[in-house]
Enzyme design. Structure first.
Site, mmCIF file in Angstrom:
data_model
loop_
_atom_site.group_PDB
_atom_site.id
_atom_site.type_symbol
_atom_site.label_atom_id
_atom_site.label_comp_id
_atom_site.label_asym_id
_atom_site.label_seq_id
_atom_site.Cartn_x
_atom_site.Cartn_y
_atom_site.Cartn_z
ATOM 1 N N ASP A 57 0.842 -1.206 0.000
ATOM 2 C CA ASP A 57 0.000 0.000 0.000
ATOM 3 C C ASP A 57 0.878 1.257 0.000
ATOM 4 O OD1 ASP A 57 0.875 -0.046 2.616
ATOM 5 O OD2 ASP A 57 -1.113 0.231 3.517
ATOM 6 N N SER A 58 2.211 1.067 -0.012
ATOM 7 C CA SER A 58 3.120 2.187 -0.288
ATOM 8 C C SER A 58 2.816 2.757 -1.674
ATOM 9 C CB SER A 58 4.585 1.725 -0.214
ATOM 10 O OG SER A 58 4.774 0.550 -0.975
ATOM 11 N N ASP A 96 -1.275 -6.301 -0.374
ATOM 12 C CA ASP A 96 -1.248 -5.630 0.934
ATOM 13 C C ASP A 96 -2.648 -5.097 1.247
ATOM 14 O OD1 ASP A 96 -0.040 -4.668 3.178
ATOM 15 O OD2 ASP A 96 1.078 -3.065 2.174
ATOM 16 N N LYS A 126 -1.137 -9.515 2.961
ATOM 17 C CA LYS A 126 -0.392 -9.020 4.132
ATOM 18 C C LYS A 126 -1.293 -8.066 4.898
ATOM 19 C CE LYS A 126 2.968 -5.685 3.940
ATOM 20 N NZ LYS A 126 2.403 -4.673 4.868
ATOM 21 N N GLU A 128 -1.306 -5.518 8.714
ATOM 22 C CA GLU A 128 -0.477 -4.935 9.775
ATOM 23 C C GLU A 128 -1.095 -5.178 11.148
ATOM 24 O OE1 GLU A 128 0.170 -0.763 9.012
ATOM 25 O OE2 GLU A 128 0.988 -1.130 7.007
ATOM 26 N N GLU A 195 9.400 -3.976 10.448
ATOM 27 C CA GLU A 195 9.784 -2.674 9.879
ATOM 28 C C GLU A 195 10.208 -1.694 10.980
ATOM 29 O OE1 GLU A 195 6.973 -1.025 7.108
ATOM 30 O OE2 GLU A 195 8.056 0.889 6.978
#
Ligand code: KIV
Length: 277
Positions: A57-58, A96, A126, A128, A195
């Site tokens: 999602d960057s 993501d 993925k 978070e 991270e």
């Protein structure tokens, strides 16, 4: 870099699966991950031998021009995941899950993970967070979708963190992160991104878990490394954390190419007879 980096590039290989990624840790072979958001990047990274393509999602910051990843939607992610999977990479493609696509309920998390597979063609997803997402992880894994976890400086929590700061510097936070990592492994994650944490903590978590850790600003002892491709290629000139290593300066090369094109058109040097019908 040049000679060595080309070894293995372009060699046909079979499709990389989530269990194959876990097997790389058992063999002690470092795992390579880069982000990809489009067809040509996916193809080139796959040809270079990268094992995992993360449609991160960057995307929001390096491609769509947002200031954070928070505005990124499921539709944005699916659009770019489809572009990546159209390249038919051997690399494992991880989609993501964007902000608010899995936080509201476990049902929402399972349904959106399913969309990444059914509509995007992803091989895994993925998300978070630690203990708070463990139930969602368990249910997605039960549905047959491999899940990559993500702990430490999780960008979707930027508002709660008060900025992009290295996480888990204190002992209590380090213990919490180790507990979260164990919880995610028990919930069924096949790998875990770490991270923006101290390198020693990255090493400890990597030793403690059977599943591979993928570090980004988490030290060399992680089982693999991930970089945002726009950072690695020198295409993004926003804030560059110290863990970024630039392997190319494609931003400068691109600006220079555009400038030479402009100059040629203005001077009527382009097109020539050979470039005309
Ligand atoms: O969105 C992303 O690119 C990521 C990586 C930095 C791990 O989550």
């Amino acid at each position: 870099m040049s000679g060595e980096a080309k070894v293995g590039a372009g060699v046909p290989r079979s499709k990389i699966t989530a269990p194959a990624v876990v097997a790389l840790k058992r063999k002690g072979e470092p795992i390579t991950v880069v982000t990809a958001y489009d067809f040509p990047t996916a193809r080139l990274a796959d040809q270079a031998g990268v094992e995992i393509l993360l449609v991160g999602d960057s995307l929001g910051t390096v491609v769509l021009g947002y200031e954070s990843t928070l505005p990124v939607t499921m539709e944005d992610m699916l659009h770019h995941t489809r572009a990546v999977t159209r390249a038919k990479p051997s690399a494992l493609v991880v989609g993501d899950m964007p902000f608010m696509s899995y936080q509201a309920s476990t049902e929402q998390a399972v349904a959106n993970a399913g969309r990444f597979v059914q509509e995007g063609g992803a091989d895994a997803v993925k998300l978070e967070g630690g203990a708070r997402v463990a139930e969602a992880v368990r249910r997605i894994v039960e549905a047959g979708i491999p899940v990559m976890g993500h702990l430490g400086l999780t960008p979707q929590s930027v508002l709660a963190f008060g900025g992009y700061k290295v996480q888990a510097r204190g002992e209590a936070d380090q213990e919490r992160l180790i507990t979260d990592a164990r919880t995610l492994e028990a919930a069924g994650c096949f790998s875990l991104v770490l991270e923006g944490i101290p390198a020693r903590l990255g090493a400890t978590v990597s030793r403690e878990l059977q599943i591979p850790t993928i570090g980004i600003g988490a030290g060399v002892q992680c089982d693999g490394q991930v970089l945002v491709s726009h950072d690695l290629l020198g295409l993004f000139h926003g804030h560059q954390p110290k863990f970024v290593r630039r392997y190319a300066e494609l931003g400068e090369a691109t600006r220079d190419a555009f400038a030479r094109y402009v100059a040629d058109v203005k001077a009527r040097r382009f097109p020539t007879d050979a470039e005309s019908y």
